[in-house]
Scaffold this motif. Structure first.
Motif, short mmCIF file in Angstrom:
data_model
loop_
_atom_site.label_atom_id
_atom_site.label_comp_id
_atom_site.label_asym_id
_atom_site.label_seq_id
_atom_site.Cartn_x
_atom_site.Cartn_y
_atom_site.Cartn_z
N UNK A 43 -8.58 55.35 11.98
CA UNK A 43 -9.52 56.05 12.85
C UNK A 43 -10.25 55.01 13.70
N UNK A 44 -9.97 54.97 15.00
CA UNK A 44 -10.63 54.00 15.90
C UNK A 44 -10.58 52.60 15.30
N UNK A 45 -9.41 52.21 14.86
CA UNK A 45 -9.26 50.98 14.09
C UNK A 45 -9.64 49.74 14.89
N UNK A 46 -10.37 48.83 14.25
CA UNK A 46 -10.80 47.57 14.89
C UNK A 46 -9.66 46.56 14.82
N UNK A 47 -8.62 46.86 15.58
CA UNK A 47 -7.44 45.98 15.62
C UNK A 47 -7.66 44.95 16.71
N UNK A 48 -8.05 43.76 16.31
CA UNK A 48 -8.33 42.71 17.29
C UNK A 48 -8.22 41.36 16.59
N UNK A 49 -7.87 40.32 17.33
CA UNK A 49 -7.83 38.98 16.73
C UNK A 49 -9.22 38.56 16.28
N UNK A 50 -9.31 37.92 15.11
CA UNK A 50 -10.59 37.45 14.59
C UNK A 50 -10.43 36.02 14.09
N UNK A 51 -11.41 35.17 14.44
CA UNK A 51 -11.35 33.77 14.01
C UNK A 51 -11.49 33.62 12.51
N UNK A 52 -12.21 34.56 11.86
CA UNK A 52 -12.40 34.45 10.41
C UNK A 52 -11.30 35.12 9.62
N UNK A 53 -10.30 35.70 10.30
CA UNK A 53 -9.19 36.35 9.61
C UNK A 53 -8.16 35.30 9.20
N UNK A 54 -8.55 34.48 8.25
CA UNK A 54 -7.71 33.34 7.84
C UNK A 54 -7.08 33.54 6.47
N UNK A 55 -7.42 34.63 5.76
CA UNK A 55 -6.91 34.84 4.41
C UNK A 55 -5.42 35.08 4.38
N UNK A 56 -4.86 34.91 3.19
CA UNK A 56 -3.43 35.10 2.99
C UNK A 56 -2.99 36.51 3.40
N UNK A 57 -3.91 37.45 3.28
CA UNK A 57 -3.60 38.84 3.62
C UNK A 57 -3.05 38.97 5.03
N UNK A 58 -3.51 38.14 5.94
CA UNK A 58 -3.15 38.28 7.35
C UNK A 58 -1.91 37.49 7.75
N UNK A 59 -1.34 36.76 6.83
CA UNK A 59 -0.14 35.98 7.15
C UNK A 59 1.10 36.89 7.14
N UNK A 60 2.13 36.44 7.82
CA UNK A 60 3.42 37.16 7.87
C UNK A 60 3.22 38.62 8.29
N UNK A 61 2.41 38.82 9.31
CA UNK A 61 2.05 40.18 9.71
C UNK A 61 3.29 41.02 10.04
N UNK A 62 4.14 40.52 10.92
CA UNK A 62 5.30 41.30 11.35
C UNK A 62 6.25 41.58 10.19
N UNK A 63 6.45 40.58 9.35
CA UNK A 63 7.37 40.74 8.23
C UNK A 63 6.88 41.79 7.24
N UNK A 64 5.59 41.74 6.90
CA UNK A 64 5.06 42.70 5.93
C UNK A 64 4.97 44.10 6.53
N UNK A 65 4.71 44.19 7.82
CA UNK A 65 4.71 45.51 8.47
C UNK A 65 6.12 46.09 8.45
N UNK A 66 7.11 45.23 8.65
CA UNK A 66 8.50 45.66 8.57
C UNK A 66 8.84 46.13 7.16
N UNK A 67 8.34 45.40 6.15
CA UNK A 67 8.56 45.80 4.76
C UNK A 67 7.95 47.17 4.48
N UNK A 68 6.76 47.39 5.02
CA UNK A 68 6.09 48.67 4.84
C UNK A 68 6.94 49.79 5.44
N UNK A 69 7.48 49.56 6.61
CA UNK A 69 8.33 50.56 7.24
C UNK A 69 9.61 50.78 6.43
#
Length: 398
Positions: A310-336
């Motif tokens: 809902x109105x998601x805050x999808x934007x680049x963030x300097x503090x988004x450095x955690x492991x959660x945010x790595x391999x974004x495309x690959x994990x999104x593909x896995x989800x699909x």
């Protein structure tokens, strides 16, 4: 003689003061504000005989551009009240569409709540009055004469965050007497919110009670966590005591919350009668909560069958450095590739995050990742998010 007059004068002065105070109190008590008329117009009143100007500001008025920590956004407009010979200021609106509205007064430049309206709500650090107009969509936000669910504030142990944390949980009508197992919606708040946001501002309990009674929504448990990982609870409800809420506290979008979200799921599935599988788990969130939903569902790609942004805050963030945010495309593909039943995206046409959501949808289109998209009027406001919940919930657990 003079000594005898002084007490008499004092008595007259005190009587005059008392009478004046009683008059002010009487006048204030006799005021109805807001007064909602049959034609859905609303009259606001404020007793302020010494004020030079009184305005009302609220989300029932045309929006104005305001500066916020997240940039320029649409904010509530203002309208001037007129003063009568009794010192009462008033304004009657045009006919309003069915909705839950919030408002405040501005008296000589100072923002104030309406002393004649005891119904208040907190959004981050701002407290405003609220009122309901009409039926239709607004009827979903009312407490109607139907079976009601239970809202509980529980404390759960989060080993990953090394603290006990407060969480709000809605269970559907009849849950306590039932042996049935229920599906679960994890519903996440935005920046500045906490475990109180969705139940108060979002009217979650009223929406679920009404839509379950109408047969439009399957009975489900709704879990509303606190997404601010440095807090054990909402301001005033936890170990840090009473302090002013902040719009954005540290570590809210650095991956810590997403990485430790399974602590919440484990608590729910250990303490509630739930169907503990992917087909009976949904996750959704607004703004920052939409950002969290995107990354939690991607990081744990075989956990949820239903996602709502809902109105998601999808934007680049300097503090988004955690492991959660790595391999974004690959994990999104896995989800699909793992498959799911619903990936639901909604945003207002004038939301400041509109372009970021458009870019994200283009990415999904390029991947061939299925989703449903809803575009509404308006911007980054609770009015939209309540509506989105009423649209999203009926699609779950079919």
């Amino acid at each position: 003689m003079k000594l005898k007059l002084i007490p008499a004068m004092l008595i007259l002065m005190l009587f005059g003061f008392h009478a004046s105070a009683q008059e002010a109190l009487f006048n204030a008590q006799q005021i109805i504000s807001p007064e909602i008329h049959e034609n859905s117009t609303v009259t606001f009143r404020m007793y302020a005989p010494n004020a030079s100007s009184v305005e009302v500001t609220g989300d029932f008025l045309p929006t104005e551009k305001i500066e916020t920590p997240m940039g320029e956004m649409d904010g509530p407009g203002k309208a001037k009240l007129s003063k009568d010979d009794k010192g009462i200021w008033s304004l009657t609106t045009e006919s309003l569409s069915p909705e839950l509205y919030s408002y405040s007064f501005i008296i000589d430049g100072l923002r104030a709540t309406d002393p004649n309206n005891p119904f208040l709500i907190r959004d981050v650090a701002s407290v405003t009055n609220v009122f309901l107009v009409g039926e239709g969509q607004a009827a979903l936000y009312r407490v109607n004469d139907i079976p009601h669910g239970t809202v509980a504030r529980r404390w759960y142990d989060s080993p990953g965050l090394d603290m006990d944390r407060r969480i709000t949980i809605y269970t559907p009508p009849g849950y306590e007497k039932s042996n049935e197992k229920f599906p679960v919606l994890y519903l996440l708040h935005g920046a500045g919110g906490d475990e109180e946001a969705w139940i108060a501002l979002g009217r979650t309990a009223q929406i679920m009670d009404n839509m379950i009674a109408q047969g439009k929504v399957k009975p489900m448990i709704v879990v509303m966590p606190n997404g601010n990982v440095i807090q054990d609870a909402a301001p005033g409800e936890g170990n840090d005591g009473m302090y002013k809420p902040q719009f954005m506290v540290p570590k809210t979008m650095d991956g810590t919350y997403e990485a430790n979200f399974m602590d919440i799921i484990k608590f729910v599935e250990s303490n509630y009668q739930v169907k503990a599988d992917k087909a009976h788990r949904a996750i959704a969130g607004l703004s920052m909560g939409g950002f969290h939903t995107l990354h939690i569902s991607r990081y744990y790609p075989n956990t949820f069958d239903y996602m709502g942004l809902f109105s998601a805050a999808i934007m680049p963030r300097e503090d988004a450095t955690g492991k959660v945010y790595s391999d974004f495309d690959e994990t999104l593909q896995n989800q699909m590739d793992n498959g799911y039943k619903l990936y639901w995206i909604a945003i207002g046409k004038t939301d400041f995050l509109y372009d970021a959501n458009k870019e994200f949808r283009a990415k999904l289109d390029g991947m061939g990742m299925p989703y449903e998209y809803v575009e509404s009027e308006g911007g980054h406001i609770w009015r939209n998010w309540r509506v989105y919940l009423t649209q999203f919930a009926p699609l779950l657990f079919k």
